[in-house]
Write a protein that holds these residues in place. Structure first.
Motif, PDB file in Angstrom:
ATOM      1  N   LEU A 101       0.861  -1.373   0.152  1.00 34.36           N
ATOM      2  CA  LEU A 101       0.004   0.058  -0.032  1.00 34.36           C
ATOM      3  C   LEU A 101       0.896   1.316   0.087  1.00 34.36           C
ATOM      4  O   LEU A 101       1.714   1.267   1.022  1.00 34.36           O
ATOM      5  N   ASP A 102       0.764   1.975  -0.937  1.00 38.87           N
ATOM      6  CA  ASP A 102       1.531   3.452  -1.149  1.00 38.87           C
ATOM      7  C   ASP A 102       0.693   4.355  -0.951  1.00 38.87           C
ATOM      8  O   ASP A 102      -0.237   4.846  -1.778  1.00 38.87           O
ATOM      9  N   LEU A 103       0.693   5.250   0.364  1.00 41.41           N
ATOM     10  CA  LEU A 103       0.121   6.439   0.515  1.00 41.41           C
ATOM     11  C   LEU A 103       0.976   7.745   0.401  1.00 41.41           C
ATOM     12  O   LEU A 103       0.600   8.616   1.055  1.00 41.41           O
ATOM     13  N   SER A 104       2.076   7.731  -0.004  1.00 38.94           N
ATOM     14  CA  SER A 104       3.007   8.461   0.037  1.00 38.94           C
ATOM     15  C   SER A 104       2.687   9.879  -0.615  1.00 38.94           C
ATOM     16  O   SER A 104       1.840   9.824  -1.560  1.00 38.94           O
ATOM     17  N   LEU A 105       3.413  10.995  -0.241  1.00 41.79           N
ATOM     18  CA  LEU A 105       3.018  12.240  -0.864  1.00 41.79           C
ATOM     19  C   LEU A 105       1.488  12.771  -0.868  1.00 41.79           C
ATOM     20  O   LEU A 105       0.909  13.402  -1.604  1.00 41.79           O
ATOM     21  N   LEU A 131       4.395  -0.854   3.506  1.00 47.35           N
ATOM     22  CA  LEU A 131       3.651   0.270   3.479  1.00 47.35           C
ATOM     23  C   LEU A 131       4.637   1.546   3.533  1.00 47.35           C
ATOM     24  O   LEU A 131       5.513   1.848   3.966  1.00 47.35           O
ATOM     25  N   HIS A 132       4.019   2.480   2.226  1.00 46.95           N
ATOM     26  CA  HIS A 132       4.967   3.653   2.002  1.00 46.95           C
ATOM     27  C   HIS A 132       4.005   4.762   2.447  1.00 46.95           C
ATOM     28  O   HIS A 132       3.166   5.267   2.216  1.00 46.95           O
ATOM     29  N   LEU A 133       4.665   5.553   3.554  1.00 43.03           N
ATOM     30  CA  LEU A 133       4.213   6.696   4.210  1.00 43.03           C
ATOM     31  C   LEU A 133       5.029   8.100   3.955  1.00 43.03           C
ATOM     32  O   LEU A 133       4.951   8.991   4.613  1.00 43.03           O
ATOM     33  N   GLN A 134       5.908   8.107   2.716  1.00 41.77           N
ATOM     34  CA  GLN A 134       6.617   9.428   2.483  1.00 41.77           C
ATOM     35  C   GLN A 134       5.836  10.392   2.282  1.00 41.77           C
ATOM     36  O   GLN A 134       4.784  10.379   1.493  1.00 41.77           O
ATOM     37  N   GLY A 135       6.140  11.595   2.670  1.00 43.39           N
ATOM     38  CA  GLY A 135       5.743  12.604   2.711  1.00 43.39           C
ATOM     39  C   GLY A 135       4.321  12.774   3.623  1.00 43.39           C
ATOM     40  O   GLY A 135       3.341  13.823   3.294  1.00 43.39           O
ATOM     41  N   ILE A 136       3.935  11.948   4.437  1.00 41.83           N
ATOM     42  CA  ILE A 136       2.587  12.102   5.303  1.00 41.83           C
ATOM     43  C   ILE A 136       3.000  12.526   6.686  1.00 41.83           C
ATOM     44  O   ILE A 136       2.781  13.594   7.028  1.00 41.83           O
ATOM     45  N   PHE A 159       8.399   2.839   4.757  1.00 37.67           N
ATOM     46  CA  PHE A 159       9.124   3.763   4.122  1.00 37.67           C
ATOM     47  C   PHE A 159       8.515   5.269   4.446  1.00 37.67           C
ATOM     48  O   PHE A 159       7.397   5.401   4.405  1.00 37.67           O
ATOM     49  N   ILE A 160       9.707   5.944   5.100  1.00 34.86           N
ATOM     50  CA  ILE A 160       9.105   7.249   5.276  1.00 34.86           C
ATOM     51  C   ILE A 160      10.258   8.410   4.799  1.00 34.86           C
ATOM     52  O   ILE A 160      11.263   7.655   4.519  1.00 34.86           O
ATOM     53  N   GLY A 161       9.598   9.686   4.742  1.00 37.63           N
ATOM     54  CA  GLY A 161      10.825  10.629   4.186  1.00 37.63           C
ATOM     55  C   GLY A 161      10.639  10.574   2.618  1.00 37.63           C
ATOM     56  O   GLY A 161       9.951  10.123   2.050  1.00 37.63           O
TER      57      GLY A 161
END
Length: 840
Positions: A101-105, A131-136, A159-161
């Motif tokens: 699941l990619d929710l980044s940006l 789980l991608h949370l970059q930009g959240i 993944f963050i940042g």
């Protein structure tokens, strides 16, 4: 099956997703970059086999319940780069197989308190792995991953940042990871991070991979704060680009490695950290379990110094020190260790001058990792201290070495390790290679020496001493070496060679003994100046080609098209050796003018034989050749512009037989000229006439009704195209099986060129694969000039009326008014009755 729907919002018609006509068996659906702002409920309920859904780079604001209902097989969902502000409860229900699941940006998804208002724990996302949370959570300085992640037992990668200016995380506190104890991979990048509480790592009991990159979070601080991972399960550590640019370089000492010694690391990546010195006391404390170390893009000074420092790592098999750029300095390890014990600020290290003299090749390398197999040192600018100055012991394990682009300009005596199987020494601008450089017992299988300056050395090697010991080599690349001439026995020591690359040189005569390389399969002599191949070389190539397939690349060489070179062309035409890329073979005549590519070698050969056999008939042959060329050019011109010529000829026929052509004063007689095959005859004569003429008042031009009897069909087609606002082919898989259907399409395309107006518009009556569509149809569809007839499973009155309304808006309304007596487009009773009888 993959279904792409990209950039459909260019005219603003795809801002919402409704239940659309998409095949139910597709597995990959791409809807990114479409400015989608809303997705209706149950839009994807029939896509039960879909595994990957891309909705990134749109304008979604709310994720609602039942939006993704039916996606029971979905494994990857990409919602990155939207404007999501809320996710309703149970929005992801029925996704029992969702892994990624990619929710980044989606920077508005997090609240001002740094909490995620997500409902990832509901329904089916218990299977979520990545789980991608970059930009959240990056937008909040002291963000914490809350209890919404706790019910995800299988979440292993986070993944963050990595969001540039949106990242504001400065501190990772003790409770940051408390709700995700099963995380195995954690990646954070491009944040203004200054501190990680070592206690935060204690919550990551199963962490196996940690990546911290591209920050001002200092490398020294990163080492110190790894205290919380002592005796953990961490296997892979990346600390990339963590340094302050105010320091020229840094060195690593025992103070830093002390925080790594109790971590069972397998790989360690310290790339782009401006590391200038790797001290012995640092390397001694590294985990003995390390198998891969990356130190690329730093400022290390000597390869031998690095190898010596890492000599006590028994399992190290892969070392990457590529792209180093520093002065050739040597630092004393004892001084560094003593200095580090009194000064923890390693960035203020003293500048130590190398007072030792340059070592000679007689010195043996004894201290290096015992099981090192792969050494990558591309662009290691250490031309004064490279490893080829030393002898290597016979018991080393090195198999792959890459020293390309490092300006090693001279290769000395017997310094290539015997165990190496793959060696890349390209782009070194080497001018000299000793004949003993490759030892008798070498194991080289792949050798790349391209882009050097070894041409003079090769020319002087009359007996083939340079490569005499390469008995196991299967690939040899000596391209771009300024080679003007190769001696006949130059490759005599290569009995196992299969691929020989000598391209991009300046060889004029090919005089190589190929029988000494009996296993050759591919020979590349392209982009040279070859104008002659000796008889022995040709005969030996033919001999090798009898036993197995051999390919020869002679493209971009000035082969001789003269009487003196006739035997070369005869051999090229008759040899069993496969000529690689024959369409790029070129030749020059005795005049020195370069001819075009030899498209047909047989034809070129026959022409040359005639010229050489009948010298007395030179003038006649010249005239004949000119006639042949003119005929070819005329044929090519007529073939190239055949449809334009047919178009102009048809217009002439129309004028000759008195058919009416369109004029600027009276506009168009018809709104649309319908092109169809026999299988769609009923659809045209019944549905099109009823919906477009009777209900919507359009005037259609139909072959069976409106063509003038007793005239040429091609004239009627041109007249129909010119007197109609649009030409509409009814496309089916068997469309081109109809009489004159292709001719009508071509005439419509010619009308677009000559009249400079949009003429052709497709009606896709039945689903047709792209392979069954012509290039003309694909070009029209690419310009979005087509409409699809609703499929049978969705043939409702509402959908059909939408289709006919859109068709009506496309073909427009003719400006000319006709009296009932002039209206010849209405269906005659006998025509309609004929259609009705066929239906019954």
């Amino acid at each position: 099956m993959i279904y792409k729907n990209k950039n459909l919002n260019k005219v603003g018609q795809f801002t919402k997703v409704e239940p659309i006509s998409i095949p139910s068996n597709i597995k990959h659906l791409y809807l990114s970059h479409n400015a989608i702002s809303e997705i209706y409920k149950n839009s994807f309920e029939h896509l039960t086999k879909l595994t990957h859904l891309e909705l990134n780079c749109n304008q979604l604001k709310h994720i609602k319940k039942r939006m993704f209902i039916g996606l029971s097989s979905l494994e990857s969902l990409n919602l990155a780069s939207n404007n999501i502000t809320s996710i309703e409860h149970n929005s992801f229900e029925d996704m029992n197989n969702l892994l990624i699941l990619d929710l980044s940006l989606n920077k508005y998804l997090v609240g001002p308190n740094g909490k995620l208002p997500l409902h990832l724990y509901t329904g089916s996302t218990n299977s979520l792995h990545i789980l991608h949370l970059q930009g959240i959570i990056d937008g909040v300085e002291n963000a914490t991953l809350g209890s919404e992640l706790q019910p995800l037992p299988h979440l292993t990668k986070l993944f963050i940042g990595g969001t540039g200016s949106f990242c504001s995380i400065k501190f990772i506190h003790e409770t940051f990871f408390i709700n995700m104890p099963n995380i195995k991979t954690f990646v954070i990048s491009r944040c203004p991070l200054v501190h990680i509480n070592p206690s935060a790592y204690l919550n990551l009991r199963n962490l196996s991979s940690l990546s911290i990159s591209y920050m001002k979070y200092d490398l020294v601080m990163a080492f110190k704060e790894l205290e919380g991972l002592q005796n953990s399960s961490l296997r892979h550590l990346q600390l990339i680009h963590l340094y302050d640019s105010r320091y020229i370089y840094r060195w690593l000492t025992d103070i830093h490695a002390g925080f790594l010694r109790n971590i069972p690391l397998i790989s360690l990546d310290l790339s782009e950290n401006n590391i200038g010195i790797l001290s012995q006391c640092f390397a001694d404390l590294l985990p003995k379990t390390l198998r891969l170390i990356r130190l690329s893009r730093n400022t290390l000074t000597k390869i031998t110094h690095v190898l010596k420092s890492l000599r006590f790592l028994p399992q190290l098999c892969n070392l990457d020190v590529s792209d180093q750029d520093a002065s050739n300095l040597f630092f004393n390890d004892t001084v560094l260790c003593n200095f580090s014990s009194h000064n923890e600020d390693q960035d203020t290290s003293p500048f130590l001058q190398d007072d030792l003299e340059q070592e000679e090749c007689s010195v043996t390398i004894r201290d290096f990792p015992p099981n090192l197999k792969i050494l990558k040192a591309r662009s290691f600018l250490d031309s004064r201290n490279h490893i080829f100055k030393y002898h290597w012991p016979s018991n080393n394990s090195l198999e792959v070495i890459d020293l390309s682009g490092s300006y090693f300009t001279r290769w000395g005596n017997g310094c290539m390790p015997e165990s190496i199987k793959h060696a890349d020494l390209s782009n070194n601008y080497c001018t000299n290679i000793n004949k003993h450089f490759f030892s008798i017992n070498n194991s080289i299988e792949c050798l790349r020496l391209s882009n050097n300056l070894l041409g003079p050395v090769f020319t002087d090697d009359k007996t083939g001493e340079v490569f005499a010991n390469l008995r196991h080599t299967k690939l040899l690349d000596v391209s771009m070496n300024s080679v003007y001439q190769l001696p006949g026995d130059f490759f005599k020591g290569l009995p196992e060679l299969e691929t020989l690359i000598v391209s991009n040189n300046k060889i004029q005569i090919l005089n190589v003994s190929f029988l000494q390389m009996p296993k050759l399969k591919f020979i590349d002599f392209s982009k040279n100046s070859i104008n002659w191949i000796t008889r022995n070389s040709r005969a030996e190539l033919d001999t090798i080609a009898i036993d197995h397939h051999v390919a020869l690349d002679l493209t971009y060489n000035p082969l001789p098209c003269s009487c003196a070179g006739l035997e070369i062309l005869i051999w090229l035409n008759n040899t069993n050796v496969q000529l690689w890329d024959k369409e790029f073979l070129t030749c020059i005549h005795e005049s020195g003018e370069t001819e075009r590519n030899i498209i047909s070698l047989q034809k070129e050969l026959e022409t040359l034989q005639r010229q050489c056999t009948y010298q007395a008939l030179t003038l006649f042959m010249c005239v004949s050749a000119m006639l042949i060329i003119c005929t070819l050019l005329t044929s090519l011109f007529m073939y190239r512009y055949r449809w334009k010529l047919r178009y102009l000829w048809s217009i002439a026929l129309v004028k000759l037989f008195g058919a009416e052509l369109k004029t600027e004063e009276n506009g168009y007689r018809f709104d649309a000229y319908i092109l169809y095959a026999e299988e769609t005859r009923t659809f045209v004569l019944r549905d099109c006439v009823r919906e477009l003429e009777e209900k919507r008042g359009h005037r259609l031009c139909i072959e069976e009704r409106d063509f003038m009897p007793g005239t040429y069909i091609v004239s009627n087609i041109v007249s129909g195209v010119q007197n109609s606002s649009k030409t509409v082919p009814i496309v089916t898989p068997g469309f081109y099986q109809g009489d004159y259907t292709e001719y009508g399409v071509k005439m419509a395309l010619m009308e677009e060129i000559f009249a400079r107006r949009s003429v052709l518009y497709l009606c896709l009556y039945e689903p047709t694969d792209n392979e069954d569509l012509s290039h003309d149809f694909l070009t029209v569809m690419k310009n979005n000039r087509y409409i699809e007839f609703p499929p049978q499973d969705e043939e409702s009155d509402e959908i059909q009326q939408i289709f006919w309304n859109r068709m009506s808006s496309v073909i427009g309304k003719s400006e000319e008014s006709f009296s009932p007596e002039q209206d010849t487009c209405s269906s005659p009773p006998e025509l309609l009755s004929d259609v009705s009888s066929q239906e019954s």
